[in-house]
Design a protein around this motif. Structure first.
Motif, PDB file in Angstrom:
ATOM      1  N   TYR B 254      -7.145   1.238  19.582  1.00 49.71           N
ATOM      2  CA  TYR B 254      -6.333   1.330  20.975  1.00 49.71           C
ATOM      3  C   TYR B 254      -6.008   0.082  21.790  1.00 49.71           C
ATOM      4  O   TYR B 254      -5.070  -0.045  22.657  1.00 49.71           O
ATOM      5  CB  TYR B 254      -7.410   2.235  21.698  1.00 49.71           C
ATOM      6  N   ASP B 255      -6.416  -0.919  21.331  1.00 50.96           N
ATOM      7  CA  ASP B 255      -5.880  -2.338  21.785  1.00 50.96           C
ATOM      8  C   ASP B 255      -4.622  -2.745  21.312  1.00 50.96           C
ATOM      9  O   ASP B 255      -4.061  -3.941  21.874  1.00 50.96           O
ATOM     10  CB  ASP B 255      -7.077  -3.396  21.810  1.00 50.96           C
ATOM     11  N   GLY B 256      -4.196  -1.902  20.893  1.00 49.83           N
ATOM     12  CA  GLY B 256      -2.584  -2.425  20.396  1.00 49.83           C
ATOM     13  C   GLY B 256      -2.385  -3.021  19.189  1.00 49.83           C
ATOM     14  O   GLY B 256      -1.249  -3.285  18.782  1.00 49.83           O
ATOM     15  N   GLY B 257      -3.509  -3.324  18.572  1.00 49.56           N
ATOM     16  CA  GLY B 257      -3.210  -4.020  17.039  1.00 49.56           C
ATOM     17  C   GLY B 257      -2.740  -2.880  16.188  1.00 49.56           C
ATOM     18  O   GLY B 257      -2.610  -1.880  16.373  1.00 49.56           O
ATOM     19  N   ASP B 258      -2.546  -3.463  14.898  1.00 45.11           N
ATOM     20  CA  ASP B 258      -2.265  -2.501  13.719  1.00 45.11           C
ATOM     21  C   ASP B 258      -3.685  -1.953  13.297  1.00 45.11           C
ATOM     22  O   ASP B 258      -4.740  -2.411  13.898  1.00 45.11           O
ATOM     23  CB  ASP B 258      -1.357  -3.070  12.651  1.00 45.11           C
ATOM     24  N   ALA B 259      -3.646  -1.349  12.377  1.00 37.72           N
ATOM     25  CA  ALA B 259      -4.794  -0.254  11.721  1.00 37.72           C
ATOM     26  C   ALA B 259      -5.656  -1.310  10.851  1.00 37.72           C
ATOM     27  O   ALA B 259      -6.787  -1.114  10.585  1.00 37.72           O
ATOM     28  CB  ALA B 259      -4.543   1.046  11.018  1.00 37.72           C
ATOM     29  N   GLY B 260      -5.280  -2.562  10.586  1.00 32.64           N
ATOM     30  CA  GLY B 260      -5.956  -3.545   9.719  1.00 32.64           C
ATOM     31  C   GLY B 260      -5.836  -3.051   8.279  1.00 32.64           C
ATOM     32  O   GLY B 260      -5.017  -2.203   7.910  1.00 32.64           O
ATOM     33  N   VAL B 261      -6.885  -3.534   7.520  1.00 26.56           N
ATOM     34  CA  VAL B 261      -6.962  -3.176   6.235  1.00 26.56           C
ATOM     35  C   VAL B 261      -8.332  -2.327   6.008  1.00 26.56           C
ATOM     36  O   VAL B 261      -9.495  -2.632   6.699  1.00 26.56           O
ATOM     37  CB  VAL B 261      -6.843  -4.306   5.369  1.00 26.56           C
ATOM     38  N   MET B 262      -8.512  -2.119   4.712  1.00 26.27           N
ATOM     39  CA  MET B 262      -9.839  -1.554   4.125  1.00 26.27           C
ATOM     40  C   MET B 262      -9.783  -1.759   2.585  1.00 26.27           C
ATOM     41  O   MET B 262      -8.735  -1.991   2.117  1.00 26.27           O
ATOM     42  CB  MET B 262      -9.905   0.077   4.287  1.00 26.27           C
ATOM     43  N   PRO B 263     -10.780  -1.604   1.927  1.00 25.54           N
ATOM     44  CA  PRO B 263     -10.768  -1.999   0.397  1.00 25.54           C
ATOM     45  C   PRO B 263      -9.940  -0.985  -0.248  1.00 25.54           C
ATOM     46  O   PRO B 263      -9.760   0.262   0.218  1.00 25.54           O
ATOM     47  CB  PRO B 263     -12.338  -1.668  -0.100  1.00 25.54           C
ATOM     48  N   ALA B 264      -9.241  -1.424  -1.085  1.00 22.15           N
ATOM     49  CA  ALA B 264      -8.482  -0.356  -1.909  1.00 22.15           C
ATOM     50  C   ALA B 264      -9.605   0.503  -2.939  1.00 22.15           C
ATOM     51  O   ALA B 264     -10.521  -0.056  -3.131  1.00 22.15           O
ATOM     52  CB  ALA B 264      -7.595  -1.076  -2.910  1.00 22.15           C
ATOM     53  N   LEU B 265      -9.346   1.609  -3.238  1.00 24.00           N
ATOM     54  CA  LEU B 265     -10.145   2.568  -3.768  1.00 24.00           C
ATOM     55  C   LEU B 265     -10.226   2.152  -5.338  1.00 24.00           C
ATOM     56  O   LEU B 265      -9.214   1.841  -5.911  1.00 24.00           O
ATOM     57  CB  LEU B 265      -9.718   3.955  -3.551  1.00 24.00           C
ATOM     58  N   LYS B 266     -11.355   2.221  -5.991  1.00 29.29           N
ATOM     59  CA  LYS B 266     -11.477   2.120  -7.392  1.00 29.29           C
ATOM     60  C   LYS B 266     -11.524   3.274  -8.113  1.00 29.29           C
ATOM     61  O   LYS B 266     -12.563   4.479  -7.646  1.00 29.29           O
ATOM     62  CB  LYS B 266     -12.809   1.339  -7.707  1.00 29.29           C
ATOM     63  N   PRO B 267     -10.913   3.503  -8.993  1.00 28.14           N
ATOM     64  CA  PRO B 267     -11.016   5.179  -9.717  1.00 28.14           C
ATOM     65  C   PRO B 267     -11.918   5.477  -9.918  1.00 28.14           C
ATOM     66  O   PRO B 267     -12.603   6.750  -9.658  1.00 28.14           O
ATOM     67  CB  PRO B 267      -9.970   5.034 -10.880  1.00 28.14           C
ATOM     68  N   GLY B 268     -13.090   4.636 -10.609  1.00 25.34           N
ATOM     69  CA  GLY B 268     -14.238   5.261 -11.128  1.00 25.34           C
ATOM     70  C   GLY B 268     -15.383   5.721  -9.684  1.00 25.34           C
ATOM     71  O   GLY B 268     -16.125   6.405 -10.017  1.00 25.34           O
TER      72      GLY B 268
END
Lengths: 335, 335
Positions: B254-268
């Motif tokens: 809500y401070d106006g930044g973007d949502a940032g990143v998170m780790p990409a999912l690993k299929p396993g």
């Protein structure tokens, strides 16, 4: 069968670059059957790129140690059985390995419905469109992707064993399909043969996100991602509200790195990212195979593997997938 | 009602730091009813933190312009109606705004089942446990999170309106619940009152991922994330195979930044990350409210808002949520 029993083993832990010499073909005398075991003469086996992860790092299944056989799905015929459900002559598939013969517990095998084959459906289809590739495309697109008629689907590694079937299954569901592949030849192939409406050669377009946007400015509803990394992010940038990303294979990750990052989801976009592995749907494999075989007979699905003749070429076929030397959708014909 | 009709409007576009002076309370003469419209005397309204995004940037709903009224859910009583489904005296809820009176199309209102109330269920519950907070917890945990009995649930912003209910609903389903909150007082509160088995004060533990791991070394099956950003990533680091992340609010964004990143999912890992907004489940609101009211009567759910007496304190209550000065789960009592 004139072939001496043999199997491929891991000769050396692969470095960053995979080499044929990391593998060795060795003579293999199958052990005596114990209670519950079955001996299978293998006709065809896969050299799926996903195996690479098991050679390099710990994944959801145990990694392969040096000297151990290379895993892979195969189809063959029972030669001898000490399991009540199997008799000589039964067609079976399972995790038979890169080998000409396998001895393993009957409970790890699936007896194939002989009605699946014939009428234009060859036995080798059991490790292609009716095997892991087809089942992965089927469950990934329909269960994980929750595909709805009329949606737009993006597929990475679209010329691969899985991707070429994802395109066709999406078209069967009246969806538009955009493929990402690594050469103009592969792009032409999927447009001509795998149901794709548009194709993007990622080597020709450094900004893949923009290339996908050019192909489909409205964005995509389902992104079936076989690659990960930058490709995942490029597809994500084109994902519509309520869009789903199916995280399937991860070619870019087989080089030993971690999975990288992707954008965090924003609540208002209502998007889903879900990773899966096909064996989780094992209980539904028989029904899915019947559906896939029906589509094959109706001409809605095509089965066009690159058949590699001779088990002695398995390592070469496997390694060649990572530098583009192997044809699409390789299946090794053992004998 | 001795109160002159009034409503809050946006006085100035908020900067990075939200101020009470960004809002103004103005006298408001409700317009004449047109066909299909209803006039509602508002009894209670929320000051949900999610509104902040609408003041700052374009989100899934239109942003608020300077001079426009501040949106928010409310509950009240119909005073006059030119819509066939509503009559004076009907209890209703809807997007009434921070106001003492609202005129809006009847189709945007929900008539509340009078049977929901009484027996320990106050009218204000319509904007708390039976309102967006409760419905968000209910659908987020059960539909998006696909919660199974016996699983472990992690909740961020656990002392908030939604989080305090997520904990209780998880406990009703025989799950263990770990909460992340921003003070020792909030941690004590959720342990005592909201069904939490463990609580982590993120201000006291700079390495939040490690703090969660200490609280539950086996990891968590469902992470109900109301925060995003670093908190999302800390929870992700503790997510088990087959785990689900429910991306709900996004306080840190809500401070106006973007949502940032998170780790990409690993299929396993077979994990799912899914974002949602509660109105997508509107068709199932009545059934969910009945279930929530049943739990309230059975004493399995508690409704403990901080009631802010007087509409003139709404802006102060709203802003105070972002610096910890407002009590938990604020509801403004208009008159």
């Amino acid at each position: 069968m004139g072939l001496e029993p043999c199997r491929w083993v891991l000769a050396a832990r692969p470095g960053k670059e995979l080499k044929v010499s990391d593998f060795a073909l060795e003579a293999f005398t199958p052990p005596e059957l114990r209670d519950g075991e079955v001996r299978v003469r293998i006709e065809h086996h896969t050299v799926a790129p996903g195996v690479r992860a098991k050679l390099m790092e710990k994944t959801y299944e145990d990694m392969v140690q040096v000297g151990e056989p290379i895993p892979g799905n195969g189809v063959g015929v029972v030669e001898a059985s000490r399991h009540p459900d199997f008799a000589p002559g039964d067609p079976v598939c399972g995790f038979l390995g890169w080998a000409s013969v396998a001895v393993l517990p009957g409970r790890t095998l699936e007896k194939l419905d002989p009605g699946l084959f014939g009428g234009g459906v060859p036995t080798s289809a059991a490790v292609g469109v009716l095997g892991m590739a087809g089942l992965t495309a089927y469950f990934g697109l329909l269960r994980i992707g929750r595909l709805q008629a009329g949606e737009t689907v993006l597929v990475s590694s679209a010329a691969g064993a899985v991707g070429s079937l994802v395109g066709q299954i999406a078209r069967i569901h009246d969806c538009e399909v955009i493929g990402v592949a690594g050469s103009d030849g592969k792009c032409a192939d999927i447009l001509a043969n795998s149901g794709y409406d548009a194709a993007v050669n990622y080597r020709a377009r450094p900004d893949l996100a923009a290339a996908i946007r050019d192909a489909r400015p409205e964005g995509v509803d389902v992104f079936f991602d076989n690659v990960g990394g930058d490709t995942l992010n490029a597809g994500f940038a084109n994902l519509r509200t309520f869009g789903r990303i199916v995280v399937c294979g991860a070619m870019s990750r087989y080089d030993g790195g971690d999975a990288g990052v992707m954008p965090a989801l924003k609540p208002g976009m209502r998007q889903t990212v879900q990773a899966f592995v096909t064996p989780d749907f094992a209980a539904d494999f028989p029904a899915a195979r019947l559906q896939l075989a029906k589509w094959l007979r109706e001409g809605k699905l095509k089965h066009r593997p690159t058949v590699i003749p001779g088990i002695e070429r398995a390592a070469e076929a496997f390694v060649g997938q990572f530098n583009g030397e192997t044809g699409p959708r390789p299946i090794v014909s053992v004998d």
